[in-house]
Design a protein around this motif. Structure first.
Motif, PDB file in Angstrom:
ATOM      1  N   GLU A   5       0.813  -1.211   0.000  1.00  0.00           N
ATOM      2  CA  GLU A   5       0.000   0.000   0.000  1.00  0.00           C
ATOM      3  C   GLU A   5       0.851   1.268   0.000  1.00  0.00           C
ATOM      4  O   GLU A   5       0.326   2.371   0.017  1.00  0.00           O
ATOM      5  CB  GLU A   5      -0.931  -0.009   1.214  1.00  0.00           C
ATOM      6  N   ASP A   6       2.197   1.107   0.033  1.00  0.00           N
ATOM      7  CA  ASP A   6       3.063   2.289  -0.001  1.00  0.00           C
ATOM      8  C   ASP A   6       3.492   2.616  -1.430  1.00  0.00           C
ATOM      9  O   ASP A   6       4.505   3.257  -1.660  1.00  0.00           O
ATOM     10  CB  ASP A   6       4.294   2.089   0.892  1.00  0.00           C
ATOM     11  N   ILE A   7       2.698   2.138  -2.396  1.00  0.00           N
ATOM     12  CA  ILE A   7       2.983   2.386  -3.812  1.00  0.00           C
ATOM     13  C   ILE A   7       1.782   3.073  -4.464  1.00  0.00           C
ATOM     14  O   ILE A   7       0.645   2.634  -4.304  1.00  0.00           O
ATOM     15  CB  ILE A   7       3.289   1.075  -4.564  1.00  0.00           C
ATOM     16  N   ILE A   8       2.046   4.145  -5.166  1.00  0.00           N
ATOM     17  CA  ILE A   8       1.029   4.777  -6.003  1.00  0.00           C
ATOM     18  C   ILE A   8       1.246   4.299  -7.434  1.00  0.00           C
ATOM     19  O   ILE A   8       2.355   4.405  -7.962  1.00  0.00           O
ATOM     20  CB  ILE A   8       1.117   6.309  -5.942  1.00  0.00           C
TER      21      ILE A   8
ATOM     22  N   ILE B  15       0.205  13.310  -4.638  1.00  0.00           N
ATOM     23  CA  ILE B  15       1.323  12.464  -4.214  1.00  0.00           C
ATOM     24  C   ILE B  15       1.969  13.018  -2.947  1.00  0.00           C
ATOM     25  O   ILE B  15       2.229  12.278  -1.983  1.00  0.00           O
ATOM     26  CB  ILE B  15       2.362  12.348  -5.346  1.00  0.00           C
ATOM     27  N   LEU B  16       2.212  14.328  -2.908  1.00  0.00           N
ATOM     28  CA  LEU B  16       2.860  14.930  -1.744  1.00  0.00           C
ATOM     29  C   LEU B  16       1.971  14.875  -0.503  1.00  0.00           C
ATOM     30  O   LEU B  16       2.458  14.720   0.622  1.00  0.00           O
ATOM     31  CB  LEU B  16       3.241  16.382  -2.059  1.00  0.00           C
ATOM     32  N   GLU B  17       0.659  14.968  -0.700  1.00  0.00           N
ATOM     33  CA  GLU B  17      -0.277  14.860   0.420  1.00  0.00           C
ATOM     34  C   GLU B  17      -0.179  13.481   1.067  1.00  0.00           C
ATOM     35  O   GLU B  17      -0.161  13.352   2.299  1.00  0.00           O
ATOM     36  CB  GLU B  17      -1.705  15.115  -0.072  1.00  0.00           C
TER      37      GLU B  17
ATOM     38  N   ASN C 155       3.438   9.061   4.792  1.00  0.00           N
ATOM     39  CA  ASN C 155       4.231   7.886   4.413  1.00  0.00           C
ATOM     40  C   ASN C 155       5.489   8.349   3.688  1.00  0.00           C
ATOM     41  O   ASN C 155       5.522   8.413   2.459  1.00  0.00           O
ATOM     42  CB  ASN C 155       3.400   6.961   3.515  1.00  0.00           C
ATOM     43  N   PRO C 156       6.545   8.661   4.417  1.00  0.00           N
ATOM     44  CA  PRO C 156       7.779   9.164   3.795  1.00  0.00           C
ATOM     45  C   PRO C 156       8.416   8.183   2.818  1.00  0.00           C
ATOM     46  O   PRO C 156       9.187   8.596   1.947  1.00  0.00           O
ATOM     47  CB  PRO C 156       8.703   9.398   5.012  1.00  0.00           C
ATOM     48  N   ASP C 157       8.099   6.892   2.956  1.00  0.00           N
ATOM     49  CA  ASP C 157       8.675   5.875   2.071  1.00  0.00           C
ATOM     50  C   ASP C 157       7.835   5.631   0.816  1.00  0.00           C
ATOM     51  O   ASP C 157       8.066   4.671   0.084  1.00  0.00           O
ATOM     52  CB  ASP C 157       8.839   4.547   2.826  1.00  0.00           C
ATOM     53  N   LEU C 158       6.867   6.493   0.604  1.00  0.00           N
ATOM     54  CA  LEU C 158       5.962   6.325  -0.542  1.00  0.00           C
ATOM     55  C   LEU C 158       6.743   6.267  -1.856  1.00  0.00           C
ATOM     56  O   LEU C 158       7.691   7.010  -2.075  1.00  0.00           O
ATOM     57  CB  LEU C 158       4.977   7.499  -0.593  1.00  0.00           C
TER      58      LEU C 158
ATOM     59  N   TYR D 198      10.363  14.844  -6.879  1.00  0.00           N
ATOM     60  CA  TYR D 198       9.759  15.076  -5.565  1.00  0.00           C
ATOM     61  C   TYR D 198       9.300  13.804  -4.865  1.00  0.00           C
ATOM     62  O   TYR D 198       8.867  13.836  -3.714  1.00  0.00           O
ATOM     63  CB  TYR D 198       8.591  16.063  -5.676  1.00  0.00           C
ATOM     64  N   CYS D 199       9.377  12.655  -5.562  1.00  0.00           N
ATOM     65  CA  CYS D 199       9.004  11.381  -4.941  1.00  0.00           C
ATOM     66  C   CYS D 199       9.700  10.244  -5.680  1.00  0.00           C
ATOM     67  O   CYS D 199       9.868  10.314  -6.905  1.00  0.00           O
ATOM     68  CB  CYS D 199       7.484  11.184  -4.983  1.00  0.00           C
TER      69      CYS D 199
END
Length: 275
Positions: free
Chosen positions: A141-144, A199-201, A206-209, A238-239
């Motif tokens: 769940e830490d993946i967009i 994404i930043l929100e 979740n800093p590891d996003l 930025y990510c």
């Protein structure tokens, strides 16, 4: 009529593909797959992009478009042939295919049929997209997943419902799915600030996003090397972002090499052969 006597062969399959200057081989691997699935039925391949045909001709590689291949198959005397729409959505490329088939049927004595594109039926589309998202997400769940659809440049085209449904479905099944296009509805160049904000929100909690760019392309052609890499690099500022790995053992992610995609095209052909 005497002309009927020239139709002395049974069924043929014509794969109608867009074409690719740098990934043409993927279409021919798909052709081999269809030959294996329909043993004994001749398979021909046509390409719709005149730009691709002309560029490859400069390298001495001669290919034909759909009307030329249909003429060849008709001249060889096939009583019936299935034109396979090797497209993702029922949009402009598919509509042109339909017009070509209908035009050819006005003077050919053969029984000519055409198939649906990949994402045409609601159930098949939903199951495929759900499986695809689960497979590339791998329960993390830490993946967009940012799905990038090629899209079409006008908003009054038939088949846009399929594109819109695909984008909406992907966003509904997981809150960490985002979608955009290259030149269609919600193009990246126009919505990238909104994508960045989302994404930043989520990254705040979740800093590891991480972000995966998912190219919704049949083959990894010029759009992969130009647009997908460019989008990935811009987001990476930025990510943590990369393009999702291939699912078919090749170097670059594509749809046509996936077993689920090939099966949908195969089943579409089988339906028309039985009719």
């Amino acid at each position: 009529m005497k002309r009927y006597r020239h139709y002395n062969k049974q069924t043929a399959i014509i794969l109608s593909c867009f074409g690719s200057v740098i990934e043409q081989e993927k279409y021919f691997k798909f052709e081999e797959y269809i030959k294996e699935q329909f043993e004994g039925i001749p398979v021909f391949t046509a390409f719709s992009s005149k730009m691709v045909i002309k560029e490859l001709a400069k390298e001495g590689k001669i290919y034909k478009n759909l009307p030329q291949v249909m003429a060849d198959v008709d001249m060889q005397g096939y009583k019936r042939y299935i034109v396979v729409s090797v497209n993702i959505f029922p949009t402009d490329e598919h509509e042109v295919l339909i017009r070509m088939v209908k035009g050819f049927k006005t003077f050919s004595l053969a029984n000519i049929r055409y198939t649906n594109p990949l994402l045409h039926k609601t159930k098949e589309t939903s199951l495929y997209l759900k499986n695809l998202d689960e497979t590339i997400r791998k329960n993390k769940e830490d993946i967009i997943n940012l799905y990038v659809i090629h899209g079409v440049p006008v908003l009054n085209l038939g088949g846009l419902e399929s594109v819109s449904y695909t984008a909406d479905f992907l966003k509904v099944i997981n809150k960490n799915n985002l979608t955009c296009s290259l030149e269609g509805e919600f193009p990246f160049y126009a919505v990238k600030d909104a994508i960045k904000a989302k994404i930043l929100e989520r990254k705040l909690n979740n800093p590891d996003l991480k972000v995966q760019v998912v190219p919704m392309l049949l083959v990894s052609g010029n759009h992969y090397f130009k647009d997908m890499i460019e989008i990935s690099e811009e987001i990476n500022e930025y990510c943590n972002c990369s393009i999702t790995p291939s699912l078919d053992g090749t170097q670059k992610f594509n749809l046509l090499g996936q077993d689920e995609v090939r099966k949908i095209f195969r089943d579409n052909i089988e339906v028309e052969i039985k009719n």
